[in-house]
Write an enzyme that holds these catalytic residues in place. Structure first.
Site, mmCIF file in Angstrom:
data_model
loop_
_atom_site.group_PDB
_atom_site.id
_atom_site.type_symbol
_atom_site.label_atom_id
_atom_site.label_comp_id
_atom_site.label_asym_id
_atom_site.label_seq_id
_atom_site.Cartn_x
_atom_site.Cartn_y
_atom_site.Cartn_z
ATOM 1 C CB SER A 11 -0.693 -0.155 1.247
ATOM 2 O OG SER A 11 -0.286 0.250 2.228
ATOM 3 N N GLY A 13 3.501 1.458 -2.029
ATOM 4 C CA GLY A 13 4.312 1.634 -3.100
ATOM 5 C C GLY A 13 3.653 2.388 -4.280
ATOM 6 C CB ALA A 16 -0.690 1.466 -3.879
ATOM 7 N NE ARG A 44 9.917 -3.446 3.730
ATOM 8 C CZ ARG A 44 10.789 -3.584 2.943
ATOM 9 N NH1 ARG A 44 11.903 -4.414 3.097
ATOM 10 N NH2 ARG A 44 10.814 -2.793 1.740
ATOM 11 C CB VAL A 87 4.969 -10.137 3.402
ATOM 12 C CG1 VAL A 87 4.004 -8.711 3.181
ATOM 13 C CG2 VAL A 87 6.145 -9.483 2.461
ATOM 14 C CG ASP A 178 -2.149 -8.236 -19.779
ATOM 15 O OD1 ASP A 178 -2.299 -7.120 -19.981
ATOM 16 O OD2 ASP A 178 -1.094 -9.057 -20.037
ATOM 17 C CG HIS A 179 -1.943 -2.162 -17.627
ATOM 18 N ND1 HIS A 179 -0.786 -2.684 -17.454
ATOM 19 C CD2 HIS A 179 -1.962 -1.144 -18.367
ATOM 20 C CE1 HIS A 179 -0.045 -1.756 -18.126
ATOM 21 N NE2 HIS A 179 -0.630 -1.027 -18.677
ATOM 22 C CE LYS A 183 -3.104 -0.064 -22.035
ATOM 23 N NZ LYS A 183 -2.839 1.338 -21.945
ATOM 24 C CD GLU A 217 6.177 1.910 -22.522
ATOM 25 O OE1 GLU A 217 5.987 2.595 -21.685
ATOM 26 O OE2 GLU A 217 6.913 0.811 -22.488
ATOM 27 C CG HIS A 241 1.188 -5.654 -21.584
ATOM 28 N ND1 HIS A 241 0.292 -6.288 -20.393
ATOM 29 C CD2 HIS A 241 1.969 -5.107 -20.992
ATOM 30 C CE1 HIS A 241 0.751 -5.551 -19.205
ATOM 31 N NE2 HIS A 241 1.774 -4.860 -19.691
#
Ligand SMILES: NC(=O)C1=CN([C@@H]2O[C@H](COP(=O)(O)OP(=O)(O)OC[C@H]3O[C@@H](n4cnc5c(N)ncnc54)[C@H](OP(=O)(O)O)[C@@H]3O)[C@@H](O)[C@H]2O)C=CC1
Ligand SMILES: O=C1O[C@H](COP(=O)(O)O)[C@@H](O)[C@H](O)[C@H]1O
Length: 482
Positions: A11, A13, A16, A44, A87, A178-179, A183, A217, A241
């Site tokens: 959370s 990172g 997030a 942590r 963790v 897999d974002h 889309k 990209e 992807h």
């Protein structure tokens, strides 16, 4: 929608902050979240609840597509609690268990638990083991696991990870993100084909000369050298992807659209994907690495000069490949993919090039082919390239474009759509293990060849569209990149 606990490993990172909190906020403001839910953020760092809430608020203000409504924000933040946890320490999970239960009791919510692993893949294994041993996953209600990429480092490690996860979660409880599948334009592919008989009629080997998928990209390796130098474009983009885009483009649509049918059809594409032998790799796959160049009118350093990259790294920052799907619908149609960092433009798109009919009338003129261009991101839209007479240019035939584009601002982000689906229990746009395993199987010979350094690594200039060898790959078949 069912009330639930959203237990977020990682959370504190980057993911997030940039994706998960803005997505949750947008769902909240759209009233798409359950009436009652608890978010327990883990990490942590010794944060207090208020520190987590402040970070969530900053993240939403910075990255959300919706303007912030102060009243809604206040209510949203109240759902968040922070619980410090290393963790790797099994004994710490007992406290976590009690804390999750305490929140469930306070909010009077059922023990439906969503575990989201937004941490380094190195930690997936230990978290799964500890979640199981602590009893956190023994619920009366449902339990689900959302797991980030990369899912393994190669075929064997992905199988090992899956074996491990399967001891705690059923396939029906696992949501492999897999974002690209989140889309909106990728989710629109099926509708585009099936609600338009004209496209449906043409979407096959009879009319399509070749299919091209580009994900270029502008950014380089950014601050992710430690991760990227070990994975390269082949693991970072192609195994997941790019192959998912191939599956989504090439699958035949089932009569009934549901998760099981869609995943079955995607699996059939992977089953028909012609495997590569090690000998095939150099002929069909081009790997590249960016050298120095000009990006956005400024000098950009080469990959080897980026901070954190090994001086003699042979890592691929670019991959192009030719693939064949040997089934009745696509036999003989080459599929080309290319993806890379530090290229000329940011664009993810699918281009279908149509065949030229035999005996056409305008053989004396150099006609452009018909193209169907599906822009996935950052632009979202569809363009059909046709030829038409230009009466202002002596009646010469010239390409014209019929085009629609979606208003970018109104579209939900990939993570919003995916999180909503996971909360509803809809797995349609998550990668099934069969797809992941078959993707690794296809990629594995390429990894083996690169591991042994048995294929050339072509340099390309930052700010270009990749190495010349990728142009040669497609020219061999008489085509060009679009
Ligand atoms: N960032 C991105 O754009 C993308 C990320 N991903 C994937 O998402 C996942 C998370 O990435 P990202 O957010 O960038 O990573 P970060 O390095 O930014 O964050 C890692 C998180 O893990 C936590 N963490 C690390 N070690 C421990 C530990 N021993 N115990 C408890 N928590 C720990 C950190 O918390 P703390 O430091 O407080 O311990 C932090 O919250 C990865 O799997 C990545 O591959 C996927 C696509 C894009
Ligand atoms: O998963 C990843 O995707 C991004 C590109 O995603 P996009 O939505 O901006 O197209 C890529 O930059 C990153 O290296 C990779 O891990």
């Amino acid at each position: 929608m069912d009330s639930m606990s959203f237990i977020l490993f990682g959370s504190t990172g980057d993911l997030a902050k940039r994706k998960i909190y803005p997505a949750l906020y947008n769902l909240f403001i759209d009233k798409s979240m359950p009436a009652s839910f608890s978010v327990v953020g883990l990490g942590r760092r010794n944060w207090s609840h208020e520190e987590l809430q402040r970070n969530v608020e900053d993240a939403v203000r910075t990255f959300s597509r919706n303007p912030v409504d102060e009243e809604v924000m206040e209510k949203f933040l109240q759902t968040f609690r922070y619980h410090p946890l290393d963790v790797t320490k099994p004994e710490a999970y007992e406290d976590l268990y009690q804390y999750v239960q305490k929140r469930e009791e306070e909010l009077n919510i059922k023990d439906n638990r969503m575990f989201y692993l937004s941490v380094s893949p190195k930690l997936f294994d230990v978290i799964i083991t500890n979640v199981k041993n602590s009893g956190l996953s023994d619920t009366q209600g449902w339990k689900r696991l959302i797991i980030e990429k990369p899912f393994g480092h190669d075929l064997e490690s992905s199988r090992e990870l899956n074996r491990k996860i399967s001891t705690v979660f059923d396939e029906k409880e696992i949501y492999r993100i897999d974002h690209y599948l989140g889309k909106p334009m990728v989710q629109n592919l099926e509708a585009l084909e099936h609600s338009n008989p004209v496209l449906q009629a043409l979407w096959n080997k009879k009319y399509i000369a070749n299919m091209q998928i580009t994900a270029s990209e502008i950014v380089g390796v950014e601050e992710r050298a430690g991760y990227y130098d070990k994975v390269g474009a082949i693991r970072d983009m192609v195994q997941n992807h790019m192959l998912q885009l191939i599956m989504m483009t090439a699958m035949r649509l089932p009569n009934e659209i549901n998760a099981e049918n869609i995943r079955n059809e995607k699996k059939k594409v992977m089953e028909a994907l012609r495997p590569l032998s090690k000998e095939d790799v150099a002929k069909n796959v081009v790997r590249g690495q960016y050298g120095p160049g000009i990006v956005n009118d400024e000098h950009a350093q080469g990959y080897l000069d980026e901070e954190g990259i090994e001086d003699d790294s042979k890592n691929d920052t670019y991959i192009a490949a030719r693939l064949w799907i040997d089934n009745d619908f696509w036999k003989g149609v080459p599929f080309y993919i290319r993806t890379g960092k530090r290229m000329k433009e940011k664009s993810t798109r699918i281009v279908m090039e149509f065949k030229s009919p035999y005996g056409r009338r305008y053989e004396d003129q150099d006609l452009e082919p018909n193209l169907l261009i599906i822009e996935i991101s950052p632009n979202k839209g569809v363009t059909l390239q046709l030829n038409s007479k230009n009466s202002l240019n002596n009646g010469k035939l010239e390409p014209v474009h019929i085009n629609f584009s979606k208003d970018q601002r109104d579209l939900p982000e990939a993570y919003e759509l995916l999180l909503l689906d996971a909360m509803r229990g809809d797995q349609t746009y998550f990668a099934h293990w069969d797809e992941v395993e078959m993707s690794w199987e296809w990629v594995q010979p390429i990894l083996d060849v690169y591991e042994q350094d048995e294929a050339p690594l072509y340099l390309y200039e930052a700010g270009s569209m990749g190495p010349k060898a990728a142009d040669r790959l497609i020219h061999e078949d008489g085509f060009q990149w679009w």
